[in-house]
Design a protein around this motif. Structure first.
Motif, short mmCIF file in Angstrom:
data_model
loop_
_atom_site.label_atom_id
_atom_site.label_comp_id
_atom_site.label_asym_id
_atom_site.label_seq_id
_atom_site.Cartn_x
_atom_site.Cartn_y
_atom_site.Cartn_z
N GLU A 117 3.19 -4.35 -6.13
CA GLU A 117 1.79 -4.68 -6.39
C GLU A 117 1.32 -5.84 -5.51
N LEU A 118 2.20 -6.82 -5.31
CA LEU A 118 1.86 -7.95 -4.44
C LEU A 118 1.67 -7.48 -3.01
N ALA A 119 2.55 -6.59 -2.56
CA ALA A 119 2.42 -6.05 -1.20
C ALA A 119 1.13 -5.28 -1.04
N ALA A 120 0.75 -4.53 -2.06
CA ALA A 120 -0.50 -3.76 -1.99
C ALA A 120 -1.70 -4.69 -1.89
N GLU A 121 -1.70 -5.75 -2.67
CA GLU A 121 -2.83 -6.68 -2.62
C GLU A 121 -2.92 -7.37 -1.25
N ILE A 122 -1.77 -7.72 -0.68
CA ILE A 122 -1.78 -8.38 0.62
C ILE A 122 -2.23 -7.42 1.72
N ILE A 123 -1.67 -6.22 1.72
CA ILE A 123 -2.00 -5.24 2.76
C ILE A 123 -3.46 -4.81 2.65
N MET A 124 -3.93 -4.55 1.44
CA MET A 124 -5.33 -4.13 1.27
C MET A 124 -6.27 -5.31 1.52
N GLY A 125 -5.81 -6.54 1.26
CA GLY A 125 -6.64 -7.70 1.57
C GLY A 125 -6.83 -7.84 3.07
N ASP A 126 -5.77 -7.62 3.83
CA ASP A 126 -5.90 -7.65 5.28
C ASP A 126 -6.79 -6.52 5.77
N TYR A 127 -6.71 -5.38 5.10
CA TYR A 127 -7.52 -4.23 5.51
C TYR A 127 -9.01 -4.49 5.26
N VAL A 128 -9.30 -5.11 4.11
CA VAL A 128 -10.71 -5.39 3.80
C VAL A 128 -11.28 -6.44 4.74
N ASN A 129 -10.46 -7.36 5.17
CA ASN A 129 -10.92 -8.42 6.05
C ASN A 129 -11.05 -7.99 7.50
N ARG A 130 -10.70 -6.73 7.78
CA ARG A 130 -10.83 -6.21 9.14
C ARG A 130 -11.71 -4.97 9.10
N LEU A 168 2.48 1.90 2.18
CA LEU A 168 1.21 1.19 1.95
C LEU A 168 0.53 0.86 3.27
N ILE A 169 1.29 0.47 4.26
CA ILE A 169 0.71 0.16 5.58
C ILE A 169 0.06 1.39 6.18
N GLU A 170 0.72 2.53 6.05
CA GLU A 170 0.16 3.78 6.60
C GLU A 170 -1.08 4.20 5.83
N LEU A 171 -1.04 4.06 4.51
CA LEU A 171 -2.19 4.48 3.70
C LEU A 171 -3.40 3.58 3.92
N SER A 172 -3.18 2.31 4.25
CA SER A 172 -4.30 1.40 4.45
C SER A 172 -5.14 1.76 5.68
N LYS A 173 -4.60 2.59 6.54
CA LYS A 173 -5.32 2.99 7.75
C LYS A 173 -6.09 4.30 7.56
N GLN A 174 -5.95 4.91 6.38
CA GLN A 174 -6.58 6.20 6.13
C GLN A 174 -7.87 6.02 5.34
N PRO A 175 -8.74 7.06 5.34
CA PRO A 175 -9.95 7.00 4.51
C PRO A 175 -9.58 6.94 3.03
N HIS A 176 -10.44 6.30 2.25
CA HIS A 176 -10.21 6.12 0.81
C HIS A 176 -8.85 5.46 0.57
N ALA A 177 -8.58 4.43 1.33
CA ALA A 177 -7.28 3.77 1.25
C ALA A 177 -7.03 3.16 -0.12
N ASP A 178 -8.07 2.62 -0.75
CA ASP A 178 -7.87 1.98 -2.05
C ASP A 178 -7.39 2.97 -3.10
N LEU A 179 -7.95 4.18 -3.10
CA LEU A 179 -7.51 5.19 -4.05
C LEU A 179 -6.09 5.66 -3.76
N ALA A 180 -5.80 5.84 -2.47
CA ALA A 180 -4.46 6.29 -2.09
C ALA A 180 -3.41 5.25 -2.45
N VAL A 181 -3.73 3.98 -2.26
CA VAL A 181 -2.78 2.91 -2.60
C VAL A 181 -2.56 2.85 -4.11
N THR A 182 -3.63 2.96 -4.89
CA THR A 182 -3.50 2.95 -6.34
C THR A 182 -2.64 4.10 -6.83
#
Length: 202
Positions: free
Chosen positions: A184-197, A79-93
């Motif tokens: 799912e909790l980890a995804a929300e936290i990681i993607m939340g940090d990604y959106v806030n940056r 999840l951490i690696e995917l959050s740095k890629q384009p279309h991260a939300d789709l990849a995480v889902t």
């Protein structure tokens, strides 16, 4: 009447021929369940070694994954690696759905064995009872006793397979639900940090 007698003979022949495959399947399932028991004990020991008094939310927020099972740890790293890629939300889902599907699929064998074990035990009971009653009508008590032994032992084995499989399935279902919740909790936290940056998304 001749057609009815022919059908009866055919059904009796088919029923009698199923006894050997049923006994083989019951024996094979017993061996598989014994080996699976070793795997289950290994998973249980590994989970007992994890620290259970740590808040999952706090641990995931601090990206401390050592207190989670290997499946959750690996998913968090992905999840951490995917959050740095384009279309991260789709990849995480996609990753979460794939991991959840894999976890639930791993329980399919136990879920089937819960029904298959008692079903085979019932079949292995009824077939010898039929041949035993036929032997009783001919006064062959030796064959009757042998058929009754097979009938009762297959019942015991089939019910044992179902009960043990149900126990394993219930425990591992709870583990799976916990792992899915943490992923799912980890995804929300990681993607939340990604959106806030937003600077990292450019």
């Amino acid at each position: 009447m001749e057609i009815t007698a022919l059908f009866k003979s055919f059904i009796y022949l088919v029923s009698s021929s199923l006894l050997t495959p049923v006994l083989f399947l019951l024996s094979a399932l017993i061996l598989w369940l014994i080996m699976y028991s070793g795997n289950f004990c290994g998973l249980w020991i590994n989970r007992k070694r994890l620290t259970n008094d740590i808040d999952p939310l706090l641990a995931l927020t601090n990206q401390t994954f050592s207190n989670f099972p290997p499946t959750v740890r690996q998913c968090c790293l992905q999840l951490i690696e995917l959050s740095k890629q384009p279309h991260a939300d789709l990849a995480v889902t996609h990753l979460l759905r794939e991991q959840e599907h894999h976890l639930w699929k791993s329980l399919d064998r136990l879920k089937m064995l819960i029904r298959i074990g008692p079903g085979l035990g019932l079949i292995g009971t009824l077939i010898p009872m039929g041949t035993g009653l036929a032997a009783l009508s001919q006064g062959d008590l030796t064959r009757l006793s042998g058929d009754l032994v097979i009938a009762f032992t297959t019942t015991v084995v089939g019910l044992t397979l179902g009960l043990v499989s149900y126990f394993f399935f219930t425990v591992q279902r709870r583990w799976t639900e916990e792992d899915v919740k943490n992923m799912e909790l980890a995804a929300e936290i990681i993607m939340g940090d990604y959106v806030n940056r937003p600077d990292e998304r450019q």
